[in-house]
Write a protein that holds these residues in place. Structure first.
Motif, PDB file in Angstrom:
ATOM      1  N   ILE A  71      -0.984  -6.526   4.300  1.00  0.00           N
ATOM      2  CA  ILE A  71      -0.986  -5.213   3.312  1.00  0.00           C
ATOM      3  C   ILE A  71      -0.567  -5.737   1.846  1.00  0.00           C
ATOM      4  CG2 ILE A  71       0.285  -3.200   3.138  1.00  0.00           C
ATOM      5  CD1 ILE A  71      -1.744  -3.252   5.666  1.00  0.00           C
ATOM      6  N   VAL A  72       0.316  -6.547   2.004  1.00  0.00           N
ATOM      7  CA  VAL A  72       0.578  -7.105   0.801  1.00  0.00           C
ATOM      8  C   VAL A  72       0.178  -8.780   0.708  1.00  0.00           C
ATOM      9  CG1 VAL A  72       2.577  -7.850  -0.975  1.00  0.00           C
ATOM     10  CG2 VAL A  72       2.560  -5.837   0.171  1.00  0.00           C
ATOM     11  N   ASP A  73      -0.507  -9.201  -0.371  1.00  0.00           N
ATOM     12  CA  ASP A  73      -0.606 -10.637  -0.303  1.00  0.00           C
ATOM     13  C   ASP A  73       0.175 -11.458  -0.951  1.00  0.00           C
ATOM     14  OD1 ASP A  73      -2.149 -13.248  -0.692  1.00  0.00           O
ATOM     15  OD2 ASP A  73      -4.260 -12.071  -0.484  1.00  0.00           O
ATOM     16  N   GLY A  74       1.185 -12.083  -0.179  1.00  0.00           N
ATOM     17  CA  GLY A  74       2.030 -12.989  -0.950  1.00  0.00           C
ATOM     18  C   GLY A  74       1.706 -14.155  -1.133  1.00  0.00           C
ATOM     19  N   TRP A  75       0.684 -14.462  -0.570  1.00  0.00           N
ATOM     20  CA  TRP A  75      -0.134 -16.030  -1.140  1.00  0.00           C
ATOM     21  C   TRP A  75      -0.426 -15.813  -2.820  1.00  0.00           C
ATOM     22  CZ3 TRP A  75      -3.660 -18.094   3.433  1.00  0.00           C
ATOM     23  CH2 TRP A  75      -2.940 -18.277   4.543  1.00  0.00           C
ATOM     24  N   GLN A  76      -1.208 -14.679  -2.962  1.00  0.00           N
ATOM     25  CA  GLN A  76      -1.752 -14.682  -4.234  1.00  0.00           C
ATOM     26  C   GLN A  76      -0.648 -14.436  -5.128  1.00  0.00           C
ATOM     27  OE1 GLN A  76      -4.520 -15.216  -5.501  1.00  0.00           O
ATOM     28  NE2 GLN A  76      -5.254 -15.854  -3.714  1.00  0.00           N
ATOM     29  N   LEU A  77       0.544 -13.638  -4.981  1.00  0.00           N
ATOM     30  CA  LEU A  77       1.727 -13.123  -5.583  1.00  0.00           C
ATOM     31  C   LEU A  77       2.425 -14.354  -6.036  1.00  0.00           C
ATOM     32  CD1 LEU A  77       2.774  -9.598  -4.154  1.00  0.00           C
ATOM     33  CD2 LEU A  77       1.498 -10.257  -6.279  1.00  0.00           C
ATOM     34  N   ARG A  78       2.464 -15.235  -5.139  1.00  0.00           N
ATOM     35  CA  ARG A  78       3.379 -16.487  -5.392  1.00  0.00           C
ATOM     36  C   ARG A  78       2.449 -17.532  -6.624  1.00  0.00           C
ATOM     37  NH1 ARG A  78       4.749 -16.528   0.268  1.00  0.00           N
ATOM     38  NH2 ARG A  78       2.975 -17.905   0.576  1.00  0.00           N
ATOM     39  N   ARG A  79       1.213 -17.367  -6.656  1.00  0.00           N
ATOM     40  CA  ARG A  79       0.762 -18.104  -7.385  1.00  0.00           C
ATOM     41  C   ARG A  79       0.550 -17.359  -8.839  1.00  0.00           C
ATOM     42  NH1 ARG A  79      -2.848 -19.528  -2.845  1.00  0.00           N
ATOM     43  NH2 ARG A  79      -4.182 -17.923  -3.389  1.00  0.00           N
ATOM     44  N   ARG A  80       0.296 -16.137  -8.897  1.00  0.00           N
ATOM     45  CA  ARG A  80       0.259 -15.369 -10.083  1.00  0.00           C
ATOM     46  C   ARG A  80       0.331 -13.792  -9.761  1.00  0.00           C
ATOM     47  NH1 ARG A  80      -4.084 -12.288 -12.439  1.00  0.00           N
ATOM     48  NH2 ARG A  80      -5.452 -12.910 -10.649  1.00  0.00           N
ATOM     49  N   TRP A  81       1.384 -13.412 -10.432  1.00  0.00           N
ATOM     50  CA  TRP A  81       1.834 -11.874 -10.418  1.00  0.00           C
ATOM     51  C   TRP A  81       0.739 -11.112 -10.857  1.00  0.00           C
ATOM     52  CZ3 TRP A  81       5.082 -10.146  -7.071  1.00  0.00           C
ATOM     53  CH2 TRP A  81       5.552  -8.950  -7.348  1.00  0.00           C
ATOM     54  N   PHE A  82       0.353  -9.963  -9.768  1.00  0.00           N
ATOM     55  CA  PHE A  82      -0.578  -9.144 -10.213  1.00  0.00           C
ATOM     56  C   PHE A  82      -0.048  -7.922  -9.422  1.00  0.00           C
ATOM     57  CE2 PHE A  82      -4.554  -6.831  -9.655  1.00  0.00           C
ATOM     58  CZ  PHE A  82      -4.944  -6.474 -10.642  1.00  0.00           C
ATOM     59  N   TRP A  83       0.179  -6.818 -10.130  1.00  0.00           N
ATOM     60  CA  TRP A  83       0.609  -5.500  -9.316  1.00  0.00           C
ATOM     61  C   TRP A  83       0.560  -4.359 -10.378  1.00  0.00           C
ATOM     62  CZ3 TRP A  83       1.875  -5.733  -4.568  1.00  0.00           C
ATOM     63  CH2 TRP A  83       2.367  -4.412  -4.098  1.00  0.00           C
ATOM     64  N   PRO A  84      -0.801  -3.758 -10.564  1.00  0.00           N
ATOM     65  CA  PRO A  84      -1.165  -2.692 -11.530  1.00  0.00           C
ATOM     66  C   PRO A  84      -0.716  -1.473 -10.747  1.00  0.00           C
ATOM     67  CG  PRO A  84      -3.100  -3.531 -10.224  1.00  0.00           C
ATOM     68  CD  PRO A  84      -1.951  -4.538  -9.971  1.00  0.00           C
ATOM     69  N   GLN A  85      -0.580  -0.207 -11.528  1.00  0.00           N
ATOM     70  CA  GLN A  85      -0.009   0.954 -11.140  1.00  0.00           C
ATOM     71  C   GLN A  85      -0.695   1.411  -9.795  1.00  0.00           C
ATOM     72  OE1 GLN A  85       2.625   2.516 -12.453  1.00  0.00           O
ATOM     73  NE2 GLN A  85       2.398   4.014 -10.384  1.00  0.00           N
ATOM     74  N   ALA A  86      -1.979   1.423  -9.441  1.00  0.00           N
ATOM     75  CA  ALA A  86      -2.642   1.718  -8.505  1.00  0.00           C
ATOM     76  C   ALA A  86      -2.024   1.052  -7.084  1.00  0.00           C
ATOM     77  CB  ALA A  86      -4.114   1.451  -8.493  1.00  0.00           C
ATOM     78  N   HIS A  87      -1.517  -0.311  -7.304  1.00  0.00           N
ATOM     79  CA  HIS A  87      -0.976  -0.773  -5.978  1.00  0.00           C
ATOM     80  C   HIS A  87       0.382  -0.277  -5.632  1.00  0.00           C
ATOM     81  CE1 HIS A  87      -3.591  -4.598  -6.361  1.00  0.00           C
ATOM     82  NE2 HIS A  87      -4.179  -3.694  -6.983  1.00  0.00           N
TER      83      HIS A  87
END
Length: 286
Positions: A71-87
């Motif tokens: 549901i949440v992609d921890g792999w990608q978030l560790r590399r680059r933080w991306f969290w827009p309002q829609a998420h």
């Protein structure tokens, strides 16, 4: 650098924050279901189709909602933080579902494996479970698991899984540019990665092996069927007398498994921008 626990932050913060705004009137075509199963949303990545998922959830209220991993992609978030309002809106929607009486069960996958450290706990009413068993209205027992434990690459060569994840993200990025051009030409959406998967024989063999392994384990455990995700390939079929259901993903296919009030299972593909809200393409198995 953000830790794996930081990726869980939006869930924790949202449970303490203000509620998202709900529509004051029922959405056209709104239908109630006994259960809804979604997986592979990959919040935290540019490829996540958060708006489509929000629209789907708005039109498909249910008594049970199963979040079947990634549901949440921890792999990608560790590399680059991306969290827009829609998420964040998706998280708020899930929390609101739980507050309104829907039982929400989160079964972590490999991309949100950080949440496996919280199995047995509940956040904002969302239960975190290693796996789950859902009994349909007509008495069938369904084992609910993400499915990554049946992936030899994940279990035996995690570095290769990370490499494949990066290549998949590149394909999705290329796919977005390609479909932007197709929209300007008046052409419908087309999935490059799905096309490549369908053309590579080894990929097809991997999918078949995965499906048979998951179904066999469900059968060994004494269940009538299994609901999983992981491979981003929506499917519902009998394998050796066991019902195999993969609810697909919300990166490309916009698919979910739903259970009607009478226990009938249906695999839905949701295209809110292309079809009226009251209609969705569906494949049904009684």
């Amino acid at each position: 650098m953000r830790t794996a626990f930081d990726a869980l932050g939006p869930f924790l913060e949202s449970s303490m924050g203000p509620e998202c705004r709900e529509e004051s009137t029922a959405a056209p075509g709104r239908r109630r279901f006994r259960a809804v199963f979604v997986s592979d949303v990959h919040l935290g990545t540019p490829g996540c189709q958060a708006a489509a998922l929000l629209d789907f959830l708005k039109h498909h209220p249910s008594d049970h909602l199963y979040l079947v991993g990634d549901i949440v992609d921890g792999w990608q978030l560790r590399r680059r933080w991306f969290w827009p309002q829609a998420h964040n809106d998706v998280v708020q929607k899930l929390l609101r579902r739980a507050r309104k009486g829907c039982r929400v069960v989160f079964v972590p996958g490999n991309h949100d494996e950080f949440a496996r450290g919280f199995i047995g706990h509940s956040f904002g009413g969302i239960e975190v479970c290693e796996d789950a068993v859902h009994t349909t209205a007509d008495g069938r027992s369904l084992w609910v698991t993400h499915g990554d434990h049946f992936d030899g690459v994940i279990q035996c060569a995690k570095w290769l899984a990370y490499l494949g994840d990066n290549l998949y993200e590149f394909t999705l990025k290329l796919n977005r540019h390609l479909n932007s051009l197709r929209r300007r030409m008046g052409l419908p959406y087309w999935s490059l990665s799905a096309y490549l998967k369908g053309k590579v024989k080894k990929a097809l063999n991997y999918v078949m092996d995965f499906e048979e392994a998951v179904a066999a384990e469900a059968r060994r455990r004494g269940h009538d069927g299994v609901v999983c995700g992981h491979i981003h390939r929506a499917e519902m079929r009998e394998i050796g007398g066991t019902l195999y259901c993969n609810d697909g993903d919300w990166v490309e296919s916009h698919t979910a498994l739903v259970e009607h009030l009478d226990g009938r299972l249906e695999l839905l593909t949701w295209h809110p921008a292309l079809v009226p809200a009251s209609r969705a393409q569906a494949a049904t198995v009684s």
